[in-house]
Design a protein around this motif. Structure first.
Motif, mmCIF file in Angstrom:
data_model
loop_
_atom_site.group_PDB
_atom_site.id
_atom_site.type_symbol
_atom_site.label_atom_id
_atom_site.label_comp_id
_atom_site.label_asym_id
_atom_site.label_seq_id
_atom_site.Cartn_x
_atom_site.Cartn_y
_atom_site.Cartn_z
ATOM 1 N N GLN A 79 -2.933 4.592 2.547
ATOM 2 C CA GLN A 79 -3.643 4.962 1.314
ATOM 3 C C GLN A 79 -3.941 3.566 0.769
ATOM 4 O OE1 GLN A 79 -5.800 7.563 0.311
ATOM 5 N NE2 GLN A 79 -6.485 5.838 -1.290
ATOM 6 N N TYR A 80 -5.147 2.869 0.376
ATOM 7 C CA TYR A 80 -5.047 1.581 -0.429
ATOM 8 C C TYR A 80 -5.146 2.124 -2.017
ATOM 9 C CZ TYR A 80 -6.842 -3.025 -2.028
ATOM 10 O OH TYR A 80 -6.965 -4.294 -2.702
ATOM 11 N N TYR A 123 4.324 -3.098 2.885
ATOM 12 C CA TYR A 123 3.213 -3.571 3.117
ATOM 13 C C TYR A 123 2.394 -3.032 4.253
ATOM 14 C CZ TYR A 123 6.001 -7.742 1.298
ATOM 15 O OH TYR A 123 6.720 -8.204 0.551
ATOM 16 N N LYS A 124 0.946 -3.199 4.109
ATOM 17 C CA LYS A 124 0.174 -2.475 5.149
ATOM 18 C C LYS A 124 0.649 -2.819 6.429
ATOM 19 C CE LYS A 124 -4.579 -2.222 6.562
ATOM 20 N NZ LYS A 124 -6.214 -2.822 6.410
ATOM 21 N N ALA A 125 1.020 -4.178 6.892
ATOM 22 C CA ALA A 125 1.409 -4.459 8.096
ATOM 23 C C ALA A 125 2.465 -3.684 8.571
ATOM 24 C CB ALA A 125 1.579 -6.028 8.340
ATOM 25 N N ARG A 126 3.582 -3.368 7.922
ATOM 26 C CA ARG A 126 4.779 -2.379 8.273
ATOM 27 C C ARG A 126 4.161 -1.292 8.518
ATOM 28 N NH1 ARG A 126 9.180 -4.888 10.133
ATOM 29 N NH2 ARG A 126 9.737 -6.890 8.774
ATOM 30 N N GLY A 127 3.216 -0.579 7.491
ATOM 31 C CA GLY A 127 2.775 0.688 8.005
ATOM 32 C C GLY A 127 1.971 1.110 9.207
ATOM 33 N N GLY A 170 -5.528 -1.613 -6.733
ATOM 34 C CA GLY A 170 -5.436 -2.852 -5.942
ATOM 35 C C GLY A 170 -4.028 -3.272 -5.391
ATOM 36 N N ALA A 171 -4.075 -3.483 -4.137
ATOM 37 C CA ALA A 171 -2.571 -3.787 -3.784
ATOM 38 C C ALA A 171 -2.105 -5.052 -3.958
ATOM 39 C CB ALA A 171 -2.814 -3.933 -2.065
ATOM 40 N N ILE A 172 -0.860 -5.196 -4.264
ATOM 41 C CA ILE A 172 -0.040 -6.412 -4.546
ATOM 42 C C ILE A 172 -0.030 -7.184 -3.303
ATOM 43 C CG2 ILE A 172 1.617 -7.513 -5.357
ATOM 44 C CD1 ILE A 172 2.449 -5.000 -6.950
ATOM 45 N N VAL A 210 0.729 -1.354 0.078
ATOM 46 C CA VAL A 210 -0.117 0.031 0.020
ATOM 47 C C VAL A 210 0.953 1.285 0.122
ATOM 48 C CG1 VAL A 210 -1.901 -1.020 1.043
ATOM 49 C CG2 VAL A 210 0.002 0.083 2.554
ATOM 50 N N ILE A 211 0.219 2.403 -0.309
ATOM 51 C CA ILE A 211 0.983 3.548 0.054
ATOM 52 C C ILE A 211 0.957 4.328 1.408
ATOM 53 C CG2 ILE A 211 1.157 6.248 -0.735
ATOM 54 C CD1 ILE A 211 -0.591 5.057 -3.155
#
Length: 354
Positions: free
Chosen positions: A255-256, A238-242, A260-262, A146-147
């Motif tokens: 931001q998604y 990764y979203k988890a890292r954010g 679409g996220a990889i 994600v961003i």
């Protein structure tokens, strides 16, 4: 998964089972398997906080407590995969369990390295989300690219991957070499492309480098520090890292992406030449323990592959994707990645990482 030299090797002393709860555990079926698998279990894994959480939630309470000695062979995945490939013709290898992402797991299976798993010997596999199941791989955690941005500095964040190709982000974007394959697929995905459009993605990455000169970091921890100090204001990770970095106090938001996220799934397998396959099965079953997976999810913010993990509704809403976001996740074409990943890494190192 922070960088640790592949030569780092940490062997912990064997812990003998004590009285009380441990003795009761050893009397049960899982304990009988552990006794049969006595000795060491050699685990190839990333280092840093990833390994620390693995030790804390799985290896110490669920593997070492049964009398097995965990020997840790830590390093980045290219070096760890190369070691397994070099050992595949030996009568006996040196690794019992290897932690990988889903694409690398597929590659190692196609290279005749990973064994097909007997799920009857992994009772907790019954809890795995059906869409994530594979014969050669124990899925563990998943997330998506994600961003991630500094909410104090950026009031109108990019809503898509493609919007990062803008001079206003010059010097403000941080990337990590660990995710080179994700960035290459991402660049192929934009403008209506697909996950197998990496040739076009290369051209776009070269253009991105010329346009905004993104800062490249060796690993996740270095990128986290760059965001915390204001060296960069945006990251693709990764979203988890954010969520981890937000939890650490950095003023970030997520931001998604409109494309679409990889998606990425992390897990483990056991090499065909594993010296102690009995111990490998004990370890793989422990990875999917419901309580351990819930604790790991709370600490790491990765969504658990065990659908029965006891997450609170609030935590599940935070770490997972919405139904709409899940439908739009982009899963790699594993065969395509396996054919090309070595060449992609060589290209990235020569072209982007300089």
């Amino acid at each position: 998964m922070s960088h640790v030299r592949s030569t780092d090797r940490i062997a912990l002393t064997r812990r003998v089972a004590l009285l009380g709860g441990t003795a009761a555990l050893l009397a049960g079926p899982l304990g009988r398997r552990a006794r049969a698998a006595a000795g060491t279990v050699v685990v190839s894994n990333w280092g840093g906080d990833w390994n620390q959480r693995t030790v804390r939630f799985v290896e110490t309470p669920l593997v070492e407590s049964q009398g097995l000695t965990v020997v840790r062979d830590l390093g980045m995945e290219p070096e760890r995969k190369a070691k397994l490939l070099a050992e595949r013709r030996l009568r006996r290898g040196s690794i019992d369990v290897i932690h990988l992402n889903d694409s690398d797991g597929f590659e190692m299976m196609k290279q005749d390295v990973l064994a097909d798993l007997d799920r009857a010997r992994i009772p907790n596999y019954a809890d795995v989300i059906p869409a994530l199941r594979k014969d050669y791989f124990v899925p563990w955690l998943y997330s998506g690219v994600v961003i991630i941005y500094n909410r104090d500095k950026i009031k109108d964040p990019p809503k898509s991957y493609e919007e990062l190709w803008d001079k206003k982000w010059a010097g403000r974007l941080g990337l990590t070499n660990q995710l080179y394959f994700n960035y290459m697929m991402m660049s192929g995905l934009i403008r209506g492309g697909g996950m197998t459009n990496v040739e076009a993605g290369r051209e776009r990455l070269v253009a991105l480098k010329a346009l905004i000169q993104p800062r490249l970091y060796a690993a996740h921890q270095q990128l986290a520090a760059g965001l915390a100090t204001g060296e960069v204001d945006i990251a693709l990770n990764y979203k988890a890292r954010g969520l981890q970095w937000m939890n650490d106090g950095t003023p970030l938001a997520i931001q998604y992406p409109q494309e679409g996220a990889i998606a990425v799934t992390f897990g483990a397998g056991s090499p065909k030449r594993a010296p102690n396959p009995e111990a490998a099965y004990v370890y793989l079953n422990a990875m999917l323990d419901r309580k351990a997976m819930a604790e790991l999810a709370a600490a790491s913010f990765y969504a658990p592959a065990n659908g029965a993990a006891a997450l609170s509704p609030e935590l599940r809403e935070t770490i997972d994707f919405s139904p709409t976001e899940r439908e739009r996740l982009n899963f790699p074409d594993y065969a395509y990645v396996a054919r090309n990943t070595a060449e992609w890494l060589e290209w990235w190192n020569k072209t982007m990482a300089r």
